[in-house]
Enzyme design. Sequence first.
Site, PDB file in Angstrom:
ATOM      1  N   THR A 246      -0.213   8.173  -7.916  1.00  0.00           N
ATOM      2  CA  THR A 246      -1.327   9.358  -7.513  1.00  0.00           C
ATOM      3  C   THR A 246      -0.403  10.420  -6.504  1.00  0.00           C
ATOM      4  O   THR A 246      -0.170  11.393  -6.535  1.00  0.00           O
ATOM      5  CB  THR A 246      -2.639   9.134  -7.086  1.00  0.00           C
ATOM      6  OG1 THR A 246      -2.968   7.976  -7.874  1.00  0.00           O
ATOM      7  CG2 THR A 246      -3.549  10.476  -7.328  1.00  0.00           C
TER       8      THR A 246
ATOM      9  N   ALA B  59      -5.759   5.608  -3.505  1.00  0.00           N
ATOM     10  CA  ALA B  59      -6.651   4.338  -3.068  1.00  0.00           C
ATOM     11  C   ALA B  59      -6.760   3.424  -4.522  1.00  0.00           C
ATOM     12  O   ALA B  59      -6.801   3.822  -5.650  1.00  0.00           O
ATOM     13  CB  ALA B  59      -7.987   4.676  -2.486  1.00  0.00           C
TER      14      ALA B  59
ATOM     15  N   GLY C   4      -3.516  -0.662  -0.289  1.00  0.00           N
ATOM     16  CA  GLY C   4      -2.458  -1.328  -0.148  1.00  0.00           C
ATOM     17  C   GLY C   4      -1.854  -2.024  -1.385  1.00  0.00           C
ATOM     18  O   GLY C   4      -1.148  -2.979  -1.419  1.00  0.00           O
ATOM     19  N   GLY C   5      -2.545  -1.479  -2.513  1.00  0.00           N
ATOM     20  CA  GLY C   5      -2.000  -1.976  -3.803  1.00  0.00           C
ATOM     21  C   GLY C   5      -0.451  -2.064  -4.149  1.00  0.00           C
ATOM     22  O   GLY C   5       0.204  -2.673  -4.822  1.00  0.00           O
TER      23      GLY C   5
ATOM     24  N   GLU D 249       0.351   3.481   6.055  1.00  0.00           N
ATOM     25  CA  GLU D 249      -0.616   4.371   5.455  1.00  0.00           C
ATOM     26  C   GLU D 249      -1.914   4.622   6.470  1.00  0.00           C
ATOM     27  O   GLU D 249      -2.183   5.701   6.896  1.00  0.00           O
ATOM     28  CB  GLU D 249      -1.220   3.940   4.148  1.00  0.00           C
ATOM     29  CG  GLU D 249      -0.386   4.117   2.947  1.00  0.00           C
ATOM     30  CD  GLU D 249      -0.646   3.373   1.698  1.00  0.00           C
ATOM     31  OE1 GLU D 249       0.009   3.683   0.802  1.00  0.00           O
ATOM     32  OE2 GLU D 249      -1.600   2.532   1.766  1.00  0.00           O
TER      33      GLU D 249
HETATM   34  C1  5RP Z   1      -0.415   1.810  -1.744  1.00  0.00           C
HETATM   35  C2  5RP Z   1      -1.681   2.463  -2.002  1.00  0.00           C
HETATM   36  C3  5RP Z   1      -2.125   3.158  -3.049  1.00  0.00           C
HETATM   37  O1  5RP Z   1      -2.605   4.416  -2.592  1.00  0.00           O
HETATM   38  C4  5RP Z   1      -2.869   2.599  -3.997  1.00  0.00           C
HETATM   39  O2  5RP Z   1      -2.354   1.262  -4.526  1.00  0.00           O
HETATM   40  C5  5RP Z   1      -2.922   3.409  -5.312  1.00  0.00           C
HETATM   41  O3  5RP Z   1      -2.180   3.658  -6.108  1.00  0.00           O
HETATM   42  P1  5RP Z   1      -1.755   4.272  -7.506  1.00  0.00           P
HETATM   43  O4  5RP Z   1      -2.042   5.916  -6.936  1.00  0.00           O
HETATM   44  O5  5RP Z   1      -0.543   4.202  -8.044  1.00  0.00           O
HETATM   45  O6  5RP Z   1      -3.191   4.048  -8.331  1.00  0.00           O
HETATM   46  O7  5RP Z   1      -2.545   2.060  -1.232  1.00  0.00           O
HETATM   47  O8  5RP Z   1      -0.281   0.949  -0.981  1.00  0.00           O
END
Ligand code: 5RP
Length: 218
Positions: A31, A83, A95-96, A103
Amino acid sequence: MTQDEMKKAAAEAAIEYVQPGMIIGIGTGSTANHFIDALARIKGRIEGTVASSEASAKRLRDHGIPVLDLNSAGQLSLYVDGADEATRHLHLIKGGGGALTREKIVAAASEKFVCIADDSKLVDLLGAFPLPVEVIPMARSYVARELVKHGGRPQLREGFTTDNGNLILDVHNLQIMDPVALETELNQIAGVVTVGIFARRPADVLILGGKDGVRTLK
Ligand code: 5RP
């Protein structure tokens, strides 16, 4: 509309928070990548960015957008990031992508935190998404035992090292009733660098992309 199109719609909507001359904090993930791509179209209007990961810094530079060191940038006006989960109170799990420490630093150093996501990320209770915790490598087993005492089931993110040279434990089984209290408590475990609950410094604005367009929670 696909989930990625919903992410893109939320990212595009966040552009309205960008003001001329700003230095903008930039998050990490798919995102945030959409936001970087949208920002590229108006790059001449901003002073620069501070990136929350090496991956985002590279994407920004590839677009010709200046990337500054946070120490020289000072207080940032705006931080835009995705997020993994978000509540109506704008408490988040992040943190995914493993970038949670930088961050959290950039979020803390920013006046306004605009979180962008597709609306599948909106939850009543945080914790279905395994909570990422960045740990110093030598503390891995100790921290894991402490997390078990808190009712979690930590799992080492295999083959992953953070930009800071540390490890990630993804903690399953948590039902996070009081995000501020749990963030504070887990932060106290020796060897924990950062816990992926963003509640002490929540988002200020949550932009959600959905099938029927974009909505904003404040
Ligand atoms: C990375 C994060 C990202 O914001 C979270 O994992 C969301 O990822 P995406 O926008 O690919 O769904 O915290 O550390």
